[in-house]
Design an enzyme around this catalytic site. Structure first.
Site, PDB file in Angstrom:
ATOM      1  N   HIS A  94       0.992  -1.280   0.266  1.00  0.00           N
ATOM      2  CA  HIS A  94       0.032  -0.048  -0.134  1.00  0.00           C
ATOM      3  C   HIS A  94       0.919   1.177  -0.183  1.00  0.00           C
ATOM      4  O   HIS A  94       1.975   1.146   0.718  1.00  0.00           O
ATOM      5  CB  HIS A  94      -0.837   0.107   1.395  1.00  0.00           C
ATOM      6  CG  HIS A  94      -2.160   0.981   1.216  1.00  0.00           C
ATOM      7  ND1 HIS A  94      -1.651   2.419   1.485  1.00  0.00           N
ATOM      8  CD2 HIS A  94      -3.403   0.912   0.890  1.00  0.00           C
ATOM      9  CE1 HIS A  94      -3.031   2.950   1.023  1.00  0.00           C
ATOM     10  NE2 HIS A  94      -3.971   2.134   0.780  1.00  0.00           N
ATOM     11  N   GLU A 166      -3.892   1.839  -7.317  1.00  0.00           N
ATOM     12  CA  GLU A 166      -4.272   3.008  -6.450  1.00  0.00           C
ATOM     13  C   GLU A 166      -3.443   4.090  -6.659  1.00  0.00           C
ATOM     14  O   GLU A 166      -2.416   4.240  -6.223  1.00  0.00           O
ATOM     15  CB  GLU A 166      -4.258   2.650  -5.074  1.00  0.00           C
ATOM     16  CG  GLU A 166      -5.031   1.404  -4.615  1.00  0.00           C
ATOM     17  CD  GLU A 166      -5.477   1.756  -2.961  1.00  0.00           C
ATOM     18  OE1 GLU A 166      -6.622   1.602  -2.597  1.00  0.00           O
ATOM     19  OE2 GLU A 166      -4.526   1.883  -2.142  1.00  0.00           O
TER      20      GLU A 166
HETATM   21  P1  13P Z   1      -9.733   6.163   0.071  1.00  0.00           P
HETATM   22  O1  13P Z   1     -10.898   5.333  -0.379  1.00  0.00           O
HETATM   23  O2  13P Z   1      -9.920   6.845   1.366  1.00  0.00           O
HETATM   24  O3  13P Z   1      -9.074   6.849  -0.853  1.00  0.00           O
HETATM   25  O4  13P Z   1      -8.553   5.068   0.387  1.00  0.00           O
HETATM   26  C1  13P Z   1      -8.011   4.245  -0.899  1.00  0.00           C
HETATM   27  C2  13P Z   1      -7.072   3.217  -0.163  1.00  0.00           C
HETATM   28  O5  13P Z   1      -5.910   3.853   0.257  1.00  0.00           O
HETATM   29  C3  13P Z   1      -7.618   2.025   0.078  1.00  0.00           C
HETATM   30  O6  13P Z   1      -6.503   1.177   0.252  1.00  0.00           O
END
Ligand code: 13P
Length: 262
Positions: A94, A166
């Protein structure tokens, strides 16, 4: 048929009673659904109590992190071996771990390998910063993150791994700009093409790739309608019962609502 994966990353939120209450409410609302898989990633501390509370037909648990060694003198760490009976998945790589805990490409690769060794499916997070995006480096960043992270796995293990795209600039706590579904599609297609080049087209087609970044009950439909997007990884909105249940409802409806089992 791949199951749509809706994963909640609770990050460092919710104590034991708050998490238990949220799970209790979700139990009432979430259906057993053949084509939608709902995954909850609470803090490590709560994996054990929640694993006792959870209806495993409705939910699977994920770890947010673990250490890549199985056992030893590593004060403060928890190994994948220790949690393997509690979780089905582990979020690895992450951006918050890469940024705040200095997890570089090699650390992420070792954690992916450790998870797989312990029969835990990695949810490997990849994504570029806003700076990298503006400099036109997105594909290079994704390439390096994907290639290194998967490098110790066999093709079959790669097929079973989940990748979450992400973009860091779209995560709510990093500014939360909204990524267009078309941007997400371009990145997801690129990741899949990298996997196809490294392993095979079949591995790339079979593996699940998710989108994450400010997903809520309003925006989720746009991402789930992208061809090649197999689910979402949700941060902030997953802490809110109405929003998260709404996201799961959209996933039910998005493609396969005719196959409800309840
Ligand atoms: P948000 O949905 O708060 O933008 O976070 C995304 C995230 O980091 C999920 O792992």
């Amino acid at each position: 048929m791949k199951r749509t994966l809706v994963a909640a990353n609770w990050k460092m939120h919710l104590n034991a009673s708050q998490a238990s209450i949220l799970l209790h409410r979700l139990h009432e609302r979430i259906k057993i659904h053949r084509d939608v898989e709902v995954v909850l990633a609470p803090s490590s501390l709560l994996l054990q109590p929640l694993s006792r509370q959870i209806d495993r037909r409705k939910f699977r648990l994920a770890a947010q992190n673990a250490y890549h060694k199985d056992e030893g003198a590593y004060t403060g760490e928890i190994s994948f071996t220790m949690i393997k009976d509690l979780v089905h998945y582990a979020i690895i790589g992450h951006s918050e771990r890469r940024l705040y805990f200095s997890e570089n490409l090699d650390v992420v690769r070792d954690k992916v390998a450790a998870a797989v060794r312990n029969e835990i499916t990695p949810i490997l997070c990849v994504g570029e910063t806003n700076h990298e995006r503006l400099e036109g480096e997105t594909k290079q960043v994704l390439h390096d993150q994907v290639v290194t992270a998967l490098s110790d796995l066999t093709a079959e293990e790669v097929r079973d791994t989940v990748i979450a795209y992400e973009p860091i600039w779209a995560i709510s706590t990093f500014g939360g700009q909204v990524a267009n579904p078309s941007d997400a599609k371009e990145a997801i297609d690129y990741i899949r093409s990298q996997v196809a080049d490294l392993y095979s087209r079949k591995v790339a087609t079979d593996m699940r790739i998710l989108y994450g970044g400010s997903v809520d009950d309003h925006s989720v439909g746009g991402y789930l309608s992208i061809s090649g997007c197999d689910g979402v990884l949700v941060g902030g909105a997953s802490l809110n019962y109405e929003k998260f249940a709404g996201i799961v409802d959209v996933a039910y409806r998005s493609n396969r609502s005719d196959k409800d089992e309840e």
